[in-house]
Design an enzyme around this catalytic site. Structure first.
Site, short mmCIF file in Angstrom:
data_model
loop_
_atom_site.label_atom_id
_atom_site.label_comp_id
_atom_site.label_asym_id
_atom_site.label_seq_id
_atom_site.Cartn_x
_atom_site.Cartn_y
_atom_site.Cartn_z
CG HIS A 1 31.45 38.39 39.48
ND1 HIS A 1 30.03 37.90 38.97
CD2 HIS A 1 32.03 37.41 39.29
CE1 HIS A 1 30.08 36.81 38.46
NE2 HIS A 1 31.60 36.33 38.44
CG HIS B 1 35.02 35.82 37.60
ND1 HIS B 1 34.54 35.00 38.41
CD2 HIS B 1 36.38 36.06 38.08
CE1 HIS B 1 35.27 34.76 39.38
NE2 HIS B 1 36.30 35.36 39.10
CG ASP C 1 31.96 33.79 33.00
OD1 ASP C 1 32.94 34.35 33.84
OD2 ASP C 1 31.27 32.92 33.31
CG HIS C 2 29.56 37.11 34.99
ND1 HIS C 2 28.55 36.66 35.44
CD2 HIS C 2 30.55 36.05 35.05
CE1 HIS C 2 28.50 35.34 35.77
NE2 HIS C 2 29.70 35.11 35.63
CG HIS D 1 32.25 33.95 42.69
ND1 HIS D 1 32.52 32.58 42.28
CD2 HIS D 1 32.00 34.49 41.31
CE1 HIS D 1 32.77 32.78 41.16
NE2 HIS D 1 32.44 33.83 40.51
CG ASP E 1 29.26 33.32 38.50
OD1 ASP E 1 28.15 33.34 37.98
OD2 ASP E 1 30.35 33.30 37.92
CG HIS F 1 27.32 30.13 35.37
ND1 HIS F 1 28.13 29.83 34.32
CD2 HIS F 1 27.99 30.92 36.10
CE1 HIS F 1 28.97 30.37 34.26
NE2 HIS F 1 29.05 31.32 35.28
ZN LIG Z 1 32.25 34.35 38.25
#
Ligand SMILES: [Zn+2]
Length: 271
Positions: free
Chosen positions: A65, A67, A69-70, A121, A143, A181
């Site tokens: 996805h 975001h 941090d990915h 999410h 996530d 995570h």
């Molecule tokens: Zn995320």
């Protein structure tokens, strides 16, 4: 009599590369060909360091996805390795070279993945499932499903997320769950507030606590463990329904209402 030719059999290893405070960038590698794939590289530096240390050659990037941090490491990795980037069709990620939608398949390093769309999410969230991996099925779910919990609803609604989680819960019980995570202890503390009498949960809390005390990841989890202990997969269980009703102080009419209640409760829960 001729000796049979011994062909080396590729074994795919899966290791976490830690990034930021609590992200895991999963790295799959074939220890014979020395090829590697990474999932959700939010940061390129720890990935490059791990690949160099193990003398691995990156052959593809998988994205669940949008975001940051990915996805934040994609540009630097692609500049260095020139590899394809597989992920969802999304207005937010322009580096995807191969788009994956529901039921699309992807064969990579001898692993056959199928794409599951799991919005909630984010709206673009996908998960990748491989049934035939060494040691049993594997799932990369970003996530969406966490060990003992689930992702926050940034873009989707409770019905959408519950449907996505239900889809994952229907996978083979021995599926190893690789989420993105290390949130497990905090998630299990919340699960314990919802279901203090769940014996499987109590065992899991002591096991996960022991792993973290040794500095080890609590992942992968399994679908069977999640079904037994994760309240977000247990919205049809009497104990969870009763606690949701008590918390919301009204009649949770269906599983979606139960899910929405415990997701909202978790959003404001501190250990
Ligand atoms: Zn995320």
């Amino acid at each position: 009599m001729l000796e049979p030719t011994t062909q080396p059999i590729a074994m795919i290893q899966i290791i976490p590369i830690s990034a930021f405070d609590d992200n895991y960038i999963w790295c799959l590698y074939d220890d014979i060909s020395q090829q590697a794939v990474v999932v959700d590289p939010g940061d390129a530096k720890p990935v490059i360091a791990a690949l160099d240390a193990m003398q691995l050659d990156l052959v593809a990037i998988l994205i669940t996805h949008h975001h940051f941090d990915h996805t934040g490491g994609i540009d630097e990795l692609v500049a260095q390795y020139k590899v394809p980037v597989y992920g969802p069709r999304s207005d937010h990620i322009d580096q995807i070279t191969h788009h994956l939608a529901e039921s699309d398949t992807l064969s990579i390093m001898g692993l056959d993945f199928i794409t599951l769309e799991v919005p909630g999410h984010t709206l673009d969230h996908i998960a990748l499932y491989c049934e035939q991996a060494d040691g049993g099925p594997i799932l990369f779910c970003g996530d969406t499903l966490f060990a003992g919990g689930c992702g926050r609803l940034f873009e989707g609604n409770p019905a959408m997320m519950l449907s996505s989680l239900t889809k994952l819960a229907e996978l083979s019980a021995d599926t190893r769950v690789y989420c993105a995570h290390e949130y497990t202890l905090a998630n299990l503390a919340f699960a314990n507030a919802v279901e203090p009498d769940n014996q499987a949960l109590q065992q899991r809390i002591s096991q996960a606590t022991g792993l973290r005390q040794q500095g080890l990841p609590t992942l992968p989890s399994t679908i069977a463990t999640e079904i037994a202990t994760n309240p977000f997969l247990r919205c049809h269980q009497t104990a969870v329904i009763d606690r949701a009703k008590q918390h919301r102080q009204d009649d949770c009419a269906d599983s979606t209402a139960v899910f929405a209640t415990i997701r909202g409760w978790k959003d404001n829960f501190s250990v």
